[in-house]
Design a protein around this motif. Structure first.
Motif, mmCIF file in Angstrom:
data_model
loop_
_atom_site.group_PDB
_atom_site.id
_atom_site.type_symbol
_atom_site.label_atom_id
_atom_site.label_comp_id
_atom_site.label_asym_id
_atom_site.label_seq_id
_atom_site.Cartn_x
_atom_site.Cartn_y
_atom_site.Cartn_z
ATOM 1 N N ILE A 38 0.861 -1.180 0.000
ATOM 2 C CA ILE A 38 0.000 0.000 0.000
ATOM 3 C C ILE A 38 0.894 1.226 0.000
ATOM 4 C CG2 ILE A 38 -1.686 1.325 1.298
ATOM 5 C CD1 ILE A 38 -2.856 -1.216 2.290
ATOM 6 N N GLY A 39 0.692 2.085 -0.964
ATOM 7 C CA GLY A 39 1.427 3.343 -1.004
ATOM 8 C C GLY A 39 0.597 4.421 -0.339
ATOM 9 N N LEU A 40 1.166 5.032 0.692
ATOM 10 C CA LEU A 40 0.409 5.990 1.495
ATOM 11 C C LEU A 40 0.903 7.393 1.176
ATOM 12 C CD1 LEU A 40 -0.298 5.374 5.234
ATOM 13 C CD2 LEU A 40 0.130 7.627 4.417
ATOM 14 N N GLY A 41 0.004 8.255 0.773
ATOM 15 C CA GLY A 41 0.375 9.641 0.534
ATOM 16 C C GLY A 41 0.695 9.914 -0.924
ATOM 17 N N SER A 42 0.673 11.184 -1.259
ATOM 18 C CA SER A 42 0.878 11.574 -2.647
ATOM 19 C C SER A 42 2.276 11.242 -3.147
ATOM 20 C CB SER A 42 0.658 13.081 -2.784
ATOM 21 O OG SER A 42 -0.602 13.422 -2.323
ATOM 22 N N CYS A 43 3.248 11.176 -2.227
ATOM 23 C CA CYS A 43 4.633 10.967 -2.654
ATOM 24 C C CYS A 43 4.799 9.673 -3.417
ATOM 25 C CB CYS A 43 5.545 10.935 -1.443
ATOM 26 S SG CYS A 43 5.524 12.435 -0.509
ATOM 27 N N THR A 44 4.080 8.635 -3.000
ATOM 28 C CA THR A 44 4.257 7.359 -3.675
ATOM 29 C C THR A 44 3.522 7.328 -5.001
ATOM 30 O OG1 THR A 44 2.399 6.539 -2.415
ATOM 31 C CG2 THR A 44 4.575 6.063 -1.565
ATOM 32 N N ILE A 45 2.562 8.242 -5.192
ATOM 33 C CA ILE A 45 1.763 8.210 -6.414
ATOM 34 C C ILE A 45 2.453 8.982 -7.528
ATOM 35 C CG2 ILE A 45 -0.448 8.812 -7.413
ATOM 36 C CD1 ILE A 45 -1.652 8.533 -4.659
ATOM 37 N N ASN A 46 2.892 10.196 -7.196
ATOM 38 C CA ASN A 46 3.463 11.028 -8.255
ATOM 39 C C ASN A 46 4.576 11.926 -7.739
ATOM 40 O OD1 ASN A 46 3.491 11.514 -10.905
ATOM 41 N ND2 ASN A 46 1.498 12.521 -11.018
ATOM 42 N N GLY A 47 5.237 11.527 -6.694
ATOM 43 C CA GLY A 47 6.298 12.368 -6.170
ATOM 44 C C GLY A 47 5.851 13.324 -5.095
ATOM 45 N N GLY A 48 4.576 13.695 -5.095
ATOM 46 C CA GLY A 48 4.052 14.568 -4.049
ATOM 47 C C GLY A 48 4.780 15.895 -3.993
ATOM 48 N N MET A 49 4.986 16.379 -2.778
ATOM 49 C CA MET A 49 5.639 17.679 -2.650
ATOM 50 C C MET A 49 7.130 17.594 -2.950
ATOM 51 S SD MET A 49 5.670 18.137 1.459
ATOM 52 C CE MET A 49 6.752 19.543 1.525
ATOM 53 N N TYR A 50 7.651 16.406 -3.116
ATOM 54 C CA TYR A 50 9.063 16.264 -3.492
ATOM 55 C C TYR A 50 9.194 15.984 -4.980
ATOM 56 C CZ TYR A 50 9.372 15.778 1.511
ATOM 57 O OH TYR A 50 9.264 15.991 2.849
ATOM 58 N N TRP A 51 8.235 16.488 -5.773
ATOM 59 C CA TRP A 51 8.218 16.121 -7.189
ATOM 60 C C TRP A 51 9.476 16.574 -7.896
ATOM 61 C CZ3 TRP A 51 8.432 19.772 -11.074
ATOM 62 C CH2 TRP A 51 8.300 21.102 -10.657
ATOM 63 N N TYR B 111 -3.320 2.585 -3.465
ATOM 64 C CA TYR B 111 -2.734 3.874 -3.133
ATOM 65 C C TYR B 111 -3.699 4.633 -2.241
ATOM 66 C CZ TYR B 111 1.042 3.749 -6.544
ATOM 67 O OH TYR B 111 2.169 3.455 -7.228
ATOM 68 N N ILE B 112 -3.148 5.448 -1.370
ATOM 69 C CA ILE B 112 -3.974 6.365 -0.601
ATOM 70 C C ILE B 112 -3.489 7.759 -0.948
ATOM 71 C CG2 ILE B 112 -4.888 6.921 1.650
ATOM 72 C CD1 ILE B 112 -3.678 4.344 2.685
ATOM 73 N N ALA B 113 -4.330 8.519 -1.617
ATOM 74 C CA ALA B 113 -3.923 9.873 -1.985
ATOM 75 C C ALA B 113 -4.077 10.795 -0.786
ATOM 76 C CB ALA B 113 -4.766 10.363 -3.153
ATOM 77 N N GLY B 114 -3.367 11.899 -0.827
ATOM 78 C CA GLY B 114 -3.479 12.866 0.256
ATOM 79 C C GLY B 114 -2.140 13.196 0.828
ATOM 80 N N CYS B 115 -2.066 14.358 1.441
ATOM 81 C CA CYS B 115 -0.789 14.783 2.003
ATOM 82 C C CYS B 115 -1.080 15.567 3.270
ATOM 83 C CB CYS B 115 -0.024 15.632 1.004
ATOM 84 S SG CYS B 115 1.595 16.157 1.549
ATOM 85 N N MET B 116 -1.283 14.885 4.367
ATOM 86 C CA MET B 116 -1.371 13.435 4.586
ATOM 87 C C MET B 116 -2.797 12.908 4.499
ATOM 88 S SD MET B 116 1.578 12.705 4.972
ATOM 89 C CE MET B 116 1.112 10.990 5.150
ATOM 90 N N PRO B 117 -2.957 11.625 4.187
ATOM 91 C CA PRO B 117 -4.278 11.033 4.320
ATOM 92 C C PRO B 117 -4.647 10.883 5.792
ATOM 93 C CG PRO B 117 -2.704 9.433 3.506
ATOM 94 C CD PRO B 117 -1.991 10.710 3.615
ATOM 95 N N ARG B 118 -5.895 11.114 6.092
ATOM 96 C CA ARG B 118 -6.362 10.977 7.463
ATOM 97 C C ARG B 118 -6.535 9.492 7.802
ATOM 98 N NH1 ARG B 118 -6.207 13.355 11.251
ATOM 99 N NH2 ARG B 118 -8.292 13.067 12.047
ATOM 100 N N PRO B 119 -6.577 9.146 9.082
ATOM 101 C CA PRO B 119 -6.797 7.742 9.439
ATOM 102 C C PRO B 119 -8.059 7.162 8.813
ATOM 103 C CG PRO B 119 -6.104 8.947 11.362
ATOM 104 C CD PRO B 119 -6.259 9.951 10.268
ATOM 105 N N GLU B 120 -9.085 7.979 8.620
ATOM 106 C CA GLU B 120 -10.290 7.462 7.974
ATOM 107 C C GLU B 120 -9.980 6.953 6.569
ATOM 108 O OE1 GLU B 120 -10.085 10.297 9.552
ATOM 109 O OE2 GLU B 120 -11.888 10.771 10.676
ATOM 110 N N ALA B 121 -9.139 7.706 5.844
ATOM 111 C CA ALA B 121 -8.781 7.292 4.492
ATOM 112 C C ALA B 121 -7.977 6.004 4.533
ATOM 113 C CB ALA B 121 -7.993 8.397 3.807
ATOM 114 N N ILE B 122 -7.082 5.893 5.521
ATOM 115 C CA ILE B 122 -6.276 4.678 5.630
ATOM 116 C C ILE B 122 -7.186 3.484 5.897
ATOM 117 C CG2 ILE B 122 -4.411 3.585 6.899
ATOM 118 C CD1 ILE B 122 -3.333 6.349 7.493
#
Lengths: 249, 300, 172
Positions: free
Chosen positions: A107-120, A138-149
């Motif tokens: 499971i990729g958590l956060g935008s970073c694993t999807i498309n680089g996120g804020m470290y693009w 994938y869980i999108a978000g920066c950061m995803p909340r526990p509900e999303a997880i």
């Protein structure tokens, strides 16, 4: 398993995954238990790790659905990547992933694993995690909340229960492609300590792309790869997980 | 006792032990969840875990010794169950006695040590050396306690010890007759469960679950099964020695659950001792109570 | 307290070319020529009690084609932080290691060598430290275009609106 009656007439090729009725019932039970007993290995180099304590502890309580944190890859079922991965940590993730025992899920958590996120725009972080290891959710978000997880965990549990979460087999079937992607970052001499091709042979998960130009340099370590001629590669039949289309810029 | 009867008992006793052990594992996790104000796992969670671990599709084995040793360990705990008399089922308890039981209790740790040695993982080696150290720590008080009980009743046969305790109702229970010995035994039983603060060989944050570090799939499943048997064995052994054993299951089960519940209720508020501190603490307090109890028994 | 301050003045008396500036109550900035810096560090360590080298940082000045090395020194006796600034030219980009004075310098120098390409004479280990898989130029020089490198090396995934409806990211 094919349901086409025409195919079942003459010399039908035996599907490696085709099971008897008893086998299917047992598989169903096993899938049911797998979905309800997931051991999670957290790879906490990213900031997403901060969302996990509330998810685990008394506020949201993941143990309600049978999830437990585990500390070694051997015991774990889920590899939870919590945020960005630099090239150096990606190498460790790949080694960790290969030490896990299948069925295994990522499971990729956060935008970073999807498309680089804020470290693009960083030279040191990777952008698309699923180019290096197969990712189930994938869980999108920066950061995803526990509900999303939790939402994603429930979604993954549902897919495991239905027998659909088979992305881990993709790593064996297309190992050459994944290894090629890894070699782009780690250099062409990169090889993991785990004998992935040997495992693919052992568990009959050899696909058409298991061996290729990128795995060629592994063969000097494993003379038994030439036995591969005996094992018939499975027909391309990726019903469980449609090939991920990555849009090139 | 004819052979068929014995055979039925030998099958039934480990089976009961496993089922009761599953409930004990569930209790362990539920108690922890309730103390942390969580809801905790569903009722069938221990079973889900074991089925899932045995149905993993790939396995990593570290050679034949790894697999044989795990079977040795599992065989050791199963053999232990048939020497523990429970209501209606004596198994081999009349043929073997306390001494045999104490020997059998060491087999799981030794089997685990062999298997972990084959894994060649440094965390595992550290873990197993700590596990054997912990065994030294709790076995010496336990041996003194067992010697005290045997001296008090003048026998090492478990059915005779149970019969002697059941002779006069609750007033002849070991915990009433030899309370100091019972206290030492309870501390030793606590340490046998391997929970905090005696959790030196698991230590997830330090040595990554120690002996279990390389165990995957069926090996981990075997360890989960062993945990069920061990929780049950600790409960039954203590009940047999000090709580009058059991005449009926209806009175026996609450006793063994109570014995396991006391450590589980305490364990969640503790951090972990260092290895040498466990040794010191166990020898000083558990060993001290056991020796005092033994002295009281001898003087009587 | 006076004794230690006098000893710092003694250091300054021995090295009259220093530009000293007290930038704060516990901060002192010293501008020093490149050939005098090891002497300064040795005097500060030996006479004034600045034992702790807390960091070495590097700044790239492309206008003057210079690297600015900043040595941060802490004194536990007087609770004062000295930052000693010195400049070395791009070419040849070599400087002397202070490993013999402050052993922790090996990590800072290794890091600077990796990120800026400065070579430290006498540093025992300048192997790749963090960027073990890196083959490109030193990435923290201002001449290194990060965005261009990222665009050349990595691929992107374009946003697809249906992902928002499907928690499994559109491929479950």
């Amino acid at each position: 398993m094919s349901t086409d009656p025409n195919q079942a007439v003459a010399c039908r090729t035996v599907d490696a995954e085709e099971r008897s009725l008893l086998g299917r019932v047992l598989d169903r039970i096993a899938d049911h238990c797998r979905a309800r007993s997931l051991f999670v290995l957290h790879y906490c180099t990213g900031c997403g790790a901060i969302e996990l304590p509330p998810t685990m502890t008394s506020r949201f309580d993941l143990e309600r659905v049978g999830m437990q944190p585990m500390v070694t890859p051997r015991q774990a079922d889920i590899l939870l990547i919590t945020g960005y991965l630099s090239v150096k940590t990606l190498k460790r993730v790949v080694m960790t992933y290969e030490q896990m025992q299948g069925p295994k899920y990522v499971i990729g958590l956060g935008s970073c694993t999807i498309n680089g996120g804020m470290y693009w725009n960083s030279y040191a972080t990777i952008k698309l995690l699923d180019r290096y290891i197969p990712v189930d959710n994938y869980i999108a978000g920066c950061m995803p909340r526990p509900e999303a997880i939790q939402q994603v965990f429930l979604d993954l549990m549902g897919r495991i229960d239905r027998g659909e979460a088979q992305a881990w087999k993709d790593y064996y079937r297309r190992y050459d492609w994944y290894l090629g992607q890894q070699q782009q970052l780690f250099g062409t001499n990169w090889q993991a300590p785990t004998d992935v091709v040997g495992e693919a042979i052992r568990y009959r998960l050899v696909g058409e792309q298991t061996l290729g130009s990128h795995t060629a340099h592994l063969e000097r370590y494993a003379p038994y790869y030439d036995q591969l001629g005996i094992i018939r590669p499975e027909p391309a039949r990726m019903k469980a997980r449609p090939q991920l289309e990555v849009v090139s810029r | 006792m004819d052979f068929t009867h014995l055979f039925v008992e030998l099958v039934l006793m480990p089976l009961i032990a496993f089922l009761v052990g599953l409930v004990m594992v569930l209790m362990l996790r539920k108690v922890r969840a309730k103390i942390e104000r969580r809801i905790g796992p569903p009722l069938l969670q221990p079973l889900y875990d074991i089925v899932k671990l045995y149905s993993k599709k790939t396995q990593v084995s570290h050679g034949p010794m790894h697999e044989i040793a795990m079977m040795v360990a599992l065989g050791g705990v199963i053999a232990m169950e048939v020497f523990l008399p429970v209501p209606g089922l004596n198994g081999l308890a009349e043929k073997g006695d306390l001494i045999v039981l104490i020997y059998l209790m060491m087999i799981p740790s030794l089997g685990l040590a062999l298997g972990v040695g084959a894994c060649a993982n440094p965390n595992g080696s550290i873990g197993i050396s700590r596990a054997l150290t912990a065994m030294v720590a709790y076995d010496i008080p336990l041996m003194i306690v067992v010697a005290g009980v045997a001296l008090f009743h003048g026998t090492t046969s478990l059915p005779e010890i149970i019969a002697a305790q059941q002779a006069g109702g609750m007033s002849t229970w070991g915990i009433v007759q030899t309370p100091v010995l019972a206290l030492g035994g309870l501390i030793a039983a606590y340490a046998m469960l391997g929970k905090e603060p005696f959790e030196i060989y698991v230590a997830p944050a330090e040595i990554a679950t120690g002996p279990m570090v390389e165990m995957s799939g069926k090996f981990m499943g075997t360890l989960f099964v062993m945990q069920c048997f061990q929780l049950y064995a600790v409960g039954v052994l203590y009940t047999t020695l000090f709580l009058g054993g059991g005449e009926y299951w209806i009175s026996f089960l609450p006793k063994i659950f109570a014995v396991v519940f006391i450590p589980l209720a305490m364990t969640n508020v503790f951090p972990r001792y260092k290895t040498e501190d466990v040794l010191k603490w166990m020898w000083k307090w558990a060993g001290g109570f056991a020796l005092a109890g033994l002295a009281l028994v001898v003087m009587k | 307290m006076n004794r230690e301050l006098e000893s710092l003045d003694a250091v300054f008396r021995e090295m009259p070319d220093l530009k000293v500036e007290h930038t704060g109550p516990r901060r002192t900035r010293i501008q020093v020529e490149a050939d005098a810096l090891p002497t300064l560090l040795e005097l500060l360590k030996g006479r004034a009690g600045y034992l702790h080298l807390s960091a070495i940082s590097c700044v790239d000045w492309p206008d003057t084609e210079e690297f600015e090395l900043v040595y941060h020194l802490w004194s536990y006796q007087v609770s004062n932080l000295i930052s000693a600034h010195t400049r070395i030219p791009y070419d040849p980009g070599r400087y002397v290691s202070v490993y013999d004075l402050h052993a922790p310098a090996v990590y800072f120098e290794r890091d600077i060598h990796e990120m800026f390409g400065v070579w430290f004479e006498g540093c025992p280990d300048q192997e790749p430290f963090i960027l073990t898989e890196w083959q490109g130029p030193p990435p923290m020089r201002k001449s290194f275009d990060t965005v261009a490198y990222v665009n050349d090396t990595f691929e992107w995934r374009e946003y697809q609106p249906e992902w928002a409806n499907d928690p499994s990211g559109g491929k479950g």
